[in-house]
Design an enzyme around this catalytic site. Structure first.
Site, PDB file in Angstrom:
ATOM      1  CB  SER A  76     -46.748   5.083  19.811  1.00 41.96           C
ATOM      2  OG  SER A  76     -46.935   3.893  19.070  1.00 41.96           O
ATOM      3  CB  ALA A 100     -41.352   0.808  28.786  1.00 43.61           C
ATOM      4  NE  ARG A 108     -36.086  10.365   9.427  1.00 46.87           N
ATOM      5  CZ  ARG A 108     -35.038   9.557   9.588  1.00 46.87           C
ATOM      6  NH1 ARG A 108     -33.984   9.678   8.805  1.00 46.87           N
ATOM      7  NH2 ARG A 108     -35.051   8.627  10.511  1.00 46.87           N
ATOM      8  CB  VAL A 135     -34.923  16.259  22.299  1.00 44.68           C
ATOM      9  CG1 VAL A 135     -35.662  16.981  21.198  1.00 44.68           C
ATOM     10  CG2 VAL A 135     -34.833  14.764  22.038  1.00 44.68           C
ATOM     11  CE1 TYR A 170     -41.006   4.127  19.459  1.00 43.30           C
ATOM     12  CE2 TYR A 170     -42.947   2.738  19.334  1.00 43.30           C
ATOM     13  CZ  TYR A 170     -42.284   3.888  18.995  1.00 43.30           C
ATOM     14  OH  TYR A 170     -42.901   4.831  18.191  1.00 43.30           O
ATOM     15  CE  LYS A 175     -42.871   6.994  20.956  1.00 41.22           C
ATOM     16  NZ  LYS A 175     -42.719   8.434  20.645  1.00 41.22           N
ATOM     17  CG  ASN A 224     -42.794  14.132  15.647  1.00 34.87           C
ATOM     18  OD1 ASN A 224     -43.651  13.256  15.555  1.00 34.87           O
ATOM     19  ND2 ASN A 224     -41.773  14.225  14.798  1.00 34.87           N
TER      20      ASN A 224
HETATM   21  P1  NAD Z   1     -38.502   9.261  11.760  1.00 32.04           P
HETATM   22  O1  NAD Z   1     -37.328   8.474  12.177  1.00 32.04           O
HETATM   23  O2  NAD Z   1     -38.686   9.569  10.329  1.00 32.04           O
HETATM   24  O3  NAD Z   1     -38.588  10.647  12.548  1.00 32.04           O
HETATM   25  C1  NAD Z   1     -38.052  10.826  13.830  1.00 32.04           C
HETATM   26  C2  NAD Z   1     -37.263  12.118  13.815  1.00 32.04           C
HETATM   27  O4  NAD Z   1     -36.757  12.351  15.150  1.00 32.04           O
HETATM   28  C3  NAD Z   1     -36.054  12.025  12.871  1.00 32.04           C
HETATM   29  O5  NAD Z   1     -36.034  13.125  11.994  1.00 32.04           O
HETATM   30  C4  NAD Z   1     -34.869  12.029  13.825  1.00 32.04           C
HETATM   31  O6  NAD Z   1     -33.696  12.649  13.296  1.00 32.04           O
HETATM   32  C5  NAD Z   1     -35.435  12.823  15.006  1.00 32.04           C
HETATM   33  N1  NAD Z   1     -34.650  12.601  16.228  1.00 32.04           N
HETATM   34  C6  NAD Z   1     -34.192  11.432  16.719  1.00 32.04           C
HETATM   35  N2  NAD Z   1     -33.442  11.647  17.813  1.00 32.04           N
HETATM   36  C7  NAD Z   1     -33.450  12.999  18.018  1.00 32.04           C
HETATM   37  C8  NAD Z   1     -32.861  13.829  18.991  1.00 32.04           C
HETATM   38  N3  NAD Z   1     -32.076  13.336  19.970  1.00 32.04           N
HETATM   39  N4  NAD Z   1     -33.060  15.157  18.916  1.00 32.04           N
HETATM   40  C9  NAD Z   1     -33.829  15.684  17.914  1.00 32.04           C
HETATM   41  N5  NAD Z   1     -34.415  14.944  16.961  1.00 32.04           N
HETATM   42  C10 NAD Z   1     -34.222  13.607  17.013  1.00 32.04           C
HETATM   43  O7  NAD Z   1     -39.781   8.455  12.307  1.00 32.04           O
HETATM   44  P2  NAD Z   1     -41.303   8.914  12.497  1.00 32.04           P
HETATM   45  O8  NAD Z   1     -42.107   7.698  12.317  1.00 32.04           O
HETATM   46  O9  NAD Z   1     -41.618  10.116  11.708  1.00 32.04           O
HETATM   47  O10 NAD Z   1     -41.330   9.243  14.058  1.00 32.04           O
HETATM   48  C11 NAD Z   1     -41.854  10.451  14.598  1.00 32.04           C
HETATM   49  C12 NAD Z   1     -42.516  10.154  15.934  1.00 32.04           C
HETATM   50  O11 NAD Z   1     -43.664   9.335  15.711  1.00 32.04           O
HETATM   51  C13 NAD Z   1     -41.641   9.391  16.908  1.00 32.04           C
HETATM   52  O12 NAD Z   1     -41.832   9.904  18.223  1.00 32.04           O
HETATM   53  C14 NAD Z   1     -42.196   7.970  16.835  1.00 32.04           C
HETATM   54  O13 NAD Z   1     -41.937   7.227  18.000  1.00 32.04           O
HETATM   55  C15 NAD Z   1     -43.660   8.256  16.629  1.00 32.04           C
HETATM   56  N6  NAD Z   1     -44.456   7.157  16.069  1.00 32.04           N
HETATM   57  C16 NAD Z   1     -44.199   6.654  14.827  1.00 32.04           C
HETATM   58  C17 NAD Z   1     -45.009   5.638  14.316  1.00 32.04           C
HETATM   59  C18 NAD Z   1     -44.783   5.057  12.941  1.00 32.04           C
HETATM   60  O14 NAD Z   1     -45.462   4.069  12.595  1.00 32.04           O
HETATM   61  N7  NAD Z   1     -43.878   5.592  12.115  1.00 32.04           N
HETATM   62  C19 NAD Z   1     -46.085   5.149  15.078  1.00 32.04           C
HETATM   63  C20 NAD Z   1     -46.308   5.682  16.339  1.00 32.04           C
HETATM   64  C21 NAD Z   1     -45.509   6.698  16.811  1.00 32.04           C
END
Ligand code: NAD
Length: 258
Positions: A148, A163, A12, A70, A161, A165, A96
């Site tokens: 991020s 730290a 997702r 992971v 968070y 990233k 990701n």
């Molecule tokens: P999200 O929660 O929709 O997606 C994160 C996904 O990681 C989820 O599907 C979750 O099930 C999976 N996940 C969590 N723990 C896991 C594990 N132990 N093993 C396998 N999968 C696991 O949120 P997102 O915003 O799509 O986040 C994706 C990435 O983007 C993350 O690394 C997040 O830190 C980074 N990010 C997001 C934003 C934002 O504004 N949404 C900004 C900067 C960075």
């Protein structure tokens, strides 16, 4: 050349956007994500999310799914082996998967601190070690980590968070140097603010999409949040650019500029 891509956290949100971008380019994609119930402050993906994403994106090309945690090295090995058995190679690893927690440090629990680092940082260590034998055999190998803008600038109540990233940016630079002579490029994408579960179910929980969009319009120089498609496009670039390694590229509408 068609490449085989493994996207962690691909069920997702941003991971799904990344999977879509590689499919549109004609690559094979394996999305790997939690396939069961893992308790966290907000709901993480379930096996039904994996199935629904495959169903939704399969008209675009070759996409499969596998359950992955992971933080469990054996699970990382199983996911990488699955892709190689299916397609014959693993050419691009997109790390990701990630989780967020926030709050003042004096009330931030040790177990949540450890869990954020286990997923966001050690998860990348596990995945890279599992994928490396195959990346070394690839004709066109690359790793892209989702860091991020929180990996470039600290914020109050976001110490854990941020730290984690910052660690992803450091890991990216170090491994880019370490793998350069093997031809494996290592880069990171730094999303700004993307409307996913992290925002809607935690950082701005119960405030609705309209409030989120208007808050981001005020806050972001380009006056809009980023989309999962924006991040997908950037990740495909980073995984494809032949002479780029070690960078952590912002896709943030000007919210961070270094
Ligand atoms: P999200 O929660 O929709 O997606 C994160 C996904 O990681 C989820 O599907 C979750 O099930 C999976 N996940 C969590 N723990 C896991 C594990 N132990 N093993 C396998 N999968 C696991 O949120 P997102 O915003 O799509 O986040 C994706 C990435 O983007 C993350 O690394 C997040 O830190 C980074 N990010 C997001 C934003 C934002 O504004 N949404 C900004 C900067 C960075």
């Amino acid at each position: 050349m068609t490449r085989s891509i493994l996207v962690t956290g691909g069920a997702r949100g941003i991971g799904k956007g990344i999977a879509k971008a590689f499919l549109q380019k004609g690559d094979h994609v394996l999305i790997a994500d939690l396939g069961g119930i893992t308790s966290w402050k907000y709901s993480l993906s379930k096996s039904s999310d994996l199935t629904e994403t495959v169903d939704e994106l399969s008209s675009l090309g070759s996409i499969k799914a596998i359950g992955l945690d992971v933080t469990d090295y054996d699970s990382c090995i199983a996911a990488t082996e699955h892709l190689v058995e299916d397609t014959g190679s693993l050419d691009v690893l997109v790390n990701n998967a990630g989780i967020v927690d926030s709050g003042p440090i004096d009330s931030f629990s040790e177990s949540n601190w450890d869990r954020v680092f286990d997923v966001n940082v050690k998860g990348i260590y596990n995945m890279i070690r599992a994928a490396l034998p195959y990346l070394r055999k690839s004709q066109d190998p690359a790793i892209v980590n989702t860091a991020s803008i929180a990996g470039k600038r600290g914020s109050a109540n976001m110490s854990c968070y941020c730290a984690s990233k910052f660690a992803v940016v450091g890991l990216t630079q170090s491994l880019a140097q370490e793998f350069a002579s093997s031809g494996i490029r290592v880069n990171a994408v730094c999303p700004g603010i993307v409307g996913t579960a992290m925002w809607f179910d935690h950082l701005m929980a119960n405030q609705g999409e309209e409030r989120f969009n208007s808050a981001m319009q005020q806050r972001i120089p380009l006056q809009q949040p980023q989309t999962v498609e924006d991040i997908g496009e950037a990740v495909v670039y980073l995984a494809t650019a032949k002479n780029v390694t070690g960078i952590s590229m912002n896709v943030a509408g000007g919210l961070d500029m270094h």
